[in-house]
Motif scaffolding. Sequence first.
Motif, mmCIF file in Angstrom:
data_model
loop_
_atom_site.group_PDB
_atom_site.id
_atom_site.type_symbol
_atom_site.label_atom_id
_atom_site.label_comp_id
_atom_site.label_asym_id
_atom_site.label_seq_id
_atom_site.Cartn_x
_atom_site.Cartn_y
_atom_site.Cartn_z
ATOM 1 N N UNK A 33 -13.761 17.070 7.489
ATOM 2 C CA UNK A 33 -14.582 17.312 8.691
ATOM 3 C C UNK A 33 -14.555 18.789 9.080
ATOM 4 N N UNK A 34 -13.368 19.399 9.033
ATOM 5 C CA UNK A 34 -13.235 20.823 9.358
ATOM 6 C C UNK A 34 -14.042 21.690 8.414
ATOM 7 N N UNK A 35 -13.937 21.402 7.124
ATOM 8 C CA UNK A 35 -14.684 22.170 6.120
ATOM 9 C C UNK A 35 -16.185 22.030 6.360
ATOM 10 N N UNK A 36 -16.635 20.807 6.625
ATOM 11 C CA UNK A 36 -18.060 20.569 6.859
ATOM 12 C C UNK A 36 -18.566 21.326 8.081
ATOM 13 N N UNK A 37 -17.721 21.425 9.098
ATOM 14 C CA UNK A 37 -18.116 22.160 10.308
ATOM 15 C C UNK A 37 -18.295 23.649 10.002
ATOM 16 N N UNK A 38 -17.336 24.228 9.273
ATOM 17 C CA UNK A 38 -17.458 25.638 8.895
ATOM 18 C C UNK A 38 -18.684 25.846 7.999
ATOM 19 N N UNK A 39 -18.941 24.899 7.101
ATOM 20 C CA UNK A 39 -20.090 24.989 6.201
ATOM 21 C C UNK A 39 -21.397 24.984 7.006
ATOM 22 N N UNK A 40 -21.468 24.127 8.025
ATOM 23 C CA UNK A 40 -22.678 24.041 8.846
ATOM 24 C C UNK A 40 -22.915 25.353 9.609
ATOM 25 N N UNK A 41 -21.844 25.943 10.135
ATOM 26 C CA UNK A 41 -21.979 27.220 10.859
ATOM 27 C C UNK A 41 -22.468 28.303 9.898
ATOM 28 N N UNK A 42 -21.871 28.351 8.720
ATOM 29 C CA UNK A 42 -22.262 29.346 7.711
ATOM 30 C C UNK A 42 -23.746 29.200 7.368
ATOM 31 N N UNK A 99 -16.381 33.031 7.208
ATOM 32 C CA UNK A 99 -16.537 31.578 7.122
ATOM 33 C C UNK A 99 -16.344 31.083 5.691
ATOM 34 N N UNK A 100 -16.841 31.833 4.718
ATOM 35 C CA UNK A 100 -16.638 31.466 3.309
ATOM 36 C C UNK A 100 -15.147 31.425 2.964
ATOM 37 N N UNK A 101 -14.382 32.388 3.489
ATOM 38 C CA UNK A 101 -12.932 32.415 3.253
ATOM 39 C C UNK A 101 -12.265 31.185 3.861
ATOM 40 N N UNK A 102 -12.666 30.817 5.086
ATOM 41 C CA UNK A 102 -12.096 29.619 5.722
ATOM 42 C C UNK A 102 -12.455 28.363 4.919
ATOM 43 N N UNK A 103 -13.686 28.308 4.429
ATOM 44 C CA UNK A 103 -14.129 27.150 3.632
ATOM 45 C C UNK A 103 -13.273 27.035 2.377
ATOM 46 N N UNK A 104 -12.996 28.165 1.724
ATOM 47 C CA UNK A 104 -12.148 28.157 0.518
ATOM 48 C C UNK A 104 -10.743 27.659 0.853
ATOM 49 N N UNK A 105 -10.218 28.055 2.009
ATOM 50 C CA UNK A 105 -8.897 27.577 2.443
ATOM 51 C C UNK A 105 -8.913 26.059 2.626
ATOM 52 N N UNK A 106 -9.967 25.569 3.247
ATOM 53 C CA UNK A 106 -10.103 24.118 3.421
ATOM 54 C C UNK A 106 -10.192 23.421 2.064
ATOM 55 N N UNK A 107 -10.986 23.983 1.157
ATOM 56 C CA UNK A 107 -11.142 23.372 -0.170
ATOM 57 C C UNK A 107 -9.804 23.305 -0.904
ATOM 58 N N UNK A 108 -9.006 24.352 -0.769
ATOM 59 C CA UNK A 108 -7.685 24.379 -1.401
ATOM 60 C C UNK A 108 -6.783 23.304 -0.797
ATOM 61 N N UNK A 109 -6.783 23.210 0.525
ATOM 62 C CA UNK A 109 -5.967 22.200 1.205
ATOM 63 C C UNK A 109 -6.438 20.788 0.845
ATOM 64 N N UNK A 110 -7.745 20.609 0.719
ATOM 65 C CA UNK A 110 -8.306 19.307 0.336
ATOM 66 C C UNK A 110 -7.845 18.940 -1.070
ATOM 67 N N UNK A 111 -7.911 19.900 -1.997
ATOM 68 C CA UNK A 111 -7.504 19.642 -3.384
ATOM 69 C C UNK A 111 -6.020 19.267 -3.450
ATOM 70 N N UNK A 112 -5.172 19.987 -2.709
ATOM 71 C CA UNK A 112 -3.735 19.681 -2.700
ATOM 72 C C UNK A 112 -3.467 18.303 -2.104
ATOM 73 N N UNK A 113 -4.172 17.974 -1.049
ATOM 74 C CA UNK A 113 -3.994 16.674 -0.400
ATOM 75 C C UNK A 113 -4.467 15.550 -1.317
ATOM 76 N N UNK A 114 -5.593 15.763 -2.009
ATOM 77 C CA UNK A 114 -6.092 14.756 -2.946
ATOM 78 C C UNK A 114 -5.092 14.531 -4.079
ATOM 79 N N UNK A 115 -4.493 15.618 -4.569
ATOM 80 C CA UNK A 115 -3.505 15.499 -5.642
ATOM 81 C C UNK A 115 -2.278 14.725 -5.166
ATOM 82 N N UNK A 116 -1.785 15.046 -3.968
ATOM 83 C CA UNK A 116 -0.628 14.342 -3.406
ATOM 84 C C UNK A 116 -0.948 12.864 -3.219
ATOM 85 N N UNK A 117 -2.148 12.573 -2.755
ATOM 86 C CA UNK A 117 -2.578 11.189 -2.555
ATOM 87 C C UNK A 117 -2.658 10.455 -3.898
ATOM 88 N N UNK A 118 -3.171 11.134 -4.899
ATOM 89 C CA UNK A 118 -3.258 10.543 -6.240
ATOM 90 C C UNK A 118 -1.860 10.215 -6.773
#
Length: 147
Positions: A33-42, A99-118
């Motif tokens: 949700x956070x990433x999508x919000x930053x993406x919409x602003x960008x 905003x692009x930098x924040x989006x990349x941070x979110x993407x990294x956190x999402x990838x790490x969380x997905x890996x931990x969940x997996x």
Amino acid sequence: MENKEQLERLAYEYQLLQAQAQLLAQNLELLTLGKNEFQAVKETLEGLKNVEEEKPEILVPIGAGSFLKGRIEDKNNAIVSVGSGYAIEKSIDDAIVYLEERIKEYESAIAKTQEALHQLEHKLQELAQKAQQLQQKQAMSFKVPKK
């Protein structure tokens, strides 16, 4: 009796891991949700760069699906939140880069969380298989008393 204790321990461990997986899934949802919000602003700021009007008219959301008409006084700069309740003015291009930098941070956190969940889901499958094997052993060793 040993099999029963092992099954109880596996069930307890399974519940703990399931709770962790649920927390990770919730965190993943919030990150998305956070990433999508930053993406919409960008995307909004990128769209504003293409507007030729000097002071374009916009609709300002005021809540409950209601809006006020307004005009953008300065379409070359944006005030961007930098966290902890602070915001700074940046040029549109600098704001987009930020905003692009924040989006990349979110993407990294999402990838790490997905890996931990997996990994947790994999552990849950292993525990379920162990429990099933123990139950099968227990069922095979059960003897009907002779009369």
